[in-house]
Design a protein around this motif. Structure first.
Motif, PDB file in Angstrom:
ATOM      1  N   ARG A 119       0.842  -1.199   0.000  1.00 30.11           N
ATOM      2  CA  ARG A 119       0.000   0.000   0.000  1.00 30.11           C
ATOM      3  C   ARG A 119       0.873   1.244   0.000  1.00 30.11           C
ATOM      4  NH1 ARG A 119      -5.187   1.079   0.828  1.00 30.11           N
ATOM      5  NH2 ARG A 119      -5.725   3.047   1.804  1.00 30.11           N
ATOM      6  N   ILE A 120       0.383   2.299  -0.629  1.00 27.36           N
ATOM      7  CA  ILE A 120       1.027   3.612  -0.614  1.00 27.36           C
ATOM      8  C   ILE A 120      -0.031   4.610  -0.159  1.00 27.36           C
ATOM      9  CG2 ILE A 120       2.192   5.395  -1.963  1.00 27.36           C
ATOM     10  CD1 ILE A 120       2.871   3.133  -4.022  1.00 27.36           C
ATOM     11  N   ASP A 121       0.269   5.334   0.908  1.00 25.87           N
ATOM     12  CA  ASP A 121      -0.651   6.349   1.433  1.00 25.87           C
ATOM     13  C   ASP A 121       0.052   7.692   1.467  1.00 25.87           C
ATOM     14  OD1 ASP A 121      -2.967   4.767   2.030  1.00 25.87           O
ATOM     15  OD2 ASP A 121      -1.890   3.950   3.757  1.00 25.87           O
ATOM     16  N   LEU A 131       3.717   0.746   2.821  1.00 23.55           N
ATOM     17  CA  LEU A 131       3.674  -0.533   3.527  1.00 23.55           C
ATOM     18  C   LEU A 131       4.340  -1.560   2.634  1.00 23.55           C
ATOM     19  CD1 LEU A 131       2.793  -2.262   5.910  1.00 23.55           C
ATOM     20  CD2 LEU A 131       0.578  -2.539   4.791  1.00 23.55           C
ATOM     21  N   LEU A 132       5.377  -2.194   3.149  1.00 22.92           N
ATOM     22  CA  LEU A 132       6.273  -3.024   2.355  1.00 22.92           C
ATOM     23  C   LEU A 132       6.616  -4.308   3.084  1.00 22.92           C
ATOM     24  CD1 LEU A 132       8.533  -3.132   0.024  1.00 22.92           C
ATOM     25  CD2 LEU A 132       9.985  -1.995   1.703  1.00 22.92           C
ATOM     26  N   GLY A 133       6.768  -5.377   2.338  1.00 22.03           N
ATOM     27  CA  GLY A 133       7.283  -6.619   2.878  1.00 22.03           C
ATOM     28  C   GLY A 133       8.432  -7.089   2.008  1.00 22.03           C
ATOM     29  N   PHE A 134       9.409  -7.760   2.599  1.00 16.98           N
ATOM     30  CA  PHE A 134      10.513  -8.338   1.837  1.00 16.98           C
ATOM     31  C   PHE A 134      11.182  -9.405   2.687  1.00 16.98           C
ATOM     32  CE2 PHE A 134      12.363  -4.822   4.137  1.00 16.98           C
ATOM     33  CZ  PHE A 134      13.625  -5.255   4.532  1.00 16.98           C
ATOM     34  N   THR A 135      12.053 -10.177   2.063  1.00 18.27           N
ATOM     35  CA  THR A 135      12.792 -11.222   2.760  1.00 18.27           C
ATOM     36  C   THR A 135      14.265 -10.877   2.709  1.00 18.27           C
ATOM     37  OG1 THR A 135      11.140 -12.873   2.167  1.00 18.27           O
ATOM     38  CG2 THR A 135      13.309 -13.696   2.818  1.00 18.27           C
ATOM     39  N   LEU A 159       7.595   2.307   5.453  1.00 20.13           N
ATOM     40  CA  LEU A 159       8.699   3.216   5.166  1.00 20.13           C
ATOM     41  C   LEU A 159       8.166   4.613   4.906  1.00 20.13           C
ATOM     42  CD1 LEU A 159      11.084   1.322   2.704  1.00 20.13           C
ATOM     43  CD2 LEU A 159      11.534   1.953   5.071  1.00 20.13           C
ATOM     44  N   PRO A 160       8.746   5.620   5.556  1.00 26.09           N
ATOM     45  CA  PRO A 160       8.383   6.991   5.216  1.00 26.09           C
ATOM     46  C   PRO A 160       9.160   7.423   3.974  1.00 26.09           C
ATOM     47  CG  PRO A 160       9.890   6.956   7.085  1.00 26.09           C
ATOM     48  CD  PRO A 160       9.622   5.535   6.712  1.00 26.09           C
ATOM     49  N   ARG A 169      12.621  10.378  -1.556  1.00 28.76           N
ATOM     50  CA  ARG A 169      13.691   9.713  -0.820  1.00 28.76           C
ATOM     51  C   ARG A 169      13.093   8.965   0.370  1.00 28.76           C
ATOM     52  NH1 ARG A 169      16.496  10.441  -4.825  1.00 28.76           N
ATOM     53  NH2 ARG A 169      17.962  12.146  -5.047  1.00 28.76           N
ATOM     54  N   ILE A 170      13.745   7.887   0.759  1.00 26.96           N
ATOM     55  CA  ILE A 170      13.336   7.116   1.930  1.00 26.96           C
ATOM     56  C   ILE A 170      13.922   7.788   3.167  1.00 26.96           C
ATOM     57  CG2 ILE A 170      13.449   4.871   3.077  1.00 26.96           C
ATOM     58  CD1 ILE A 170      13.851   3.689   0.184  1.00 26.96           C
ATOM     59  N   ASP A 171      13.065   8.090   4.120  1.00 28.18           N
ATOM     60  CA  ASP A 171      13.476   8.790   5.330  1.00 28.18           C
ATOM     61  C   ASP A 171      13.747   7.776   6.444  1.00 28.18           C
ATOM     62  OD1 ASP A 171      14.121  10.922   6.937  1.00 28.18           O
ATOM     63  OD2 ASP A 171      12.125  11.823   6.922  1.00 28.18           O
TER      64      ASP A 171
END
Length: 184
Positions: A119-121, A131-135, A159-160, A169-171
């Motif tokens: 999701r992106i809000d 909202l992110l998931g990874f392995t 992630l902000p 940019r990722i904060d």
């Protein structure tokens, strides 16, 4: 008879208007769509592919392609141990918080895969929450503090992402969110 024509015309017009109002947004064809998998990969296939994918919900956000490209560069920089490339994906505050030696140490054995944006809000005009998931796989000695000795971790976090000098940019991950980490 004229009343019937007017009523039918209004009904048709109202139906067309309702269709436009309640229509779901078009998903760009270049978006890589995926659904969360309910089956776990065998240990030898972890962490999975490195391509960032989007759920249909995330792909419906107007900035989905900007976010996908940013995250792709972010994960590629980690997997390639490229601190300079990583610096182009994060805010100045995050760069100041993580020196090159500390970053290289922290990611020395990390390999990330299966990134999926759920999701992106929009938090504001210049701030997004992703909202992110990874392995992540790593040497068990480099496992996160929450899962000592783990060679494989499934992560879910928010992630902000912020607009800085005209670029997304990722904060730093703020205290409002706690990453969820589970052993593979």
């Amino acid at each position: 008879m004229p009343v019937v024509v007017v009523v039918v015309s209004l009904m048709v017009g109202g139906g067309l208007l309702a269709r436009e109002v309640y229509r779901t947004p078009d998903v760009q064809q270049d978006a890589i769509l995926a659904l969360p998998s309910s089956t776990a990969r065998p240990p030898g296939q972890q962490p999975g592919p490195g391509t960032v994918e989007l759920t249909p919900d995330a792909a419906a956000h107007p900035l989905h392609e900007d976010v996908r490209r940013l995250l792709q560069r972010y994960f590629d920089s980690i997997n390639n141990r490229d601190y300079d490339a990583w610096r182009t994906t994060v805010t100045k505050a995050r760069i100041q918080a993580k020196s090159r030696p500390a970053w290289l140490h922290d990611y020395r054995s990390t390999k990330d895969g299966s990134p999926l944006v759920y999701r992106i809000d929009a938090a504001s005009d210049e701030d997004l929450r992703v909202l992110l998931g990874f392995t992540s796989v790593q040497d068990p000695l480099d496992a996160p503090d929450a899962l000592p000795g783990s060679s494989c971790v499934h992560w879910k976090l928010t992630l902000p992402v912020t607009l800085e000098s005209g670029n997304w940019r990722i904060d730093n991950v703020a205290g409002y969110t706690t990453p969820e980490a589970t052993k593979c």
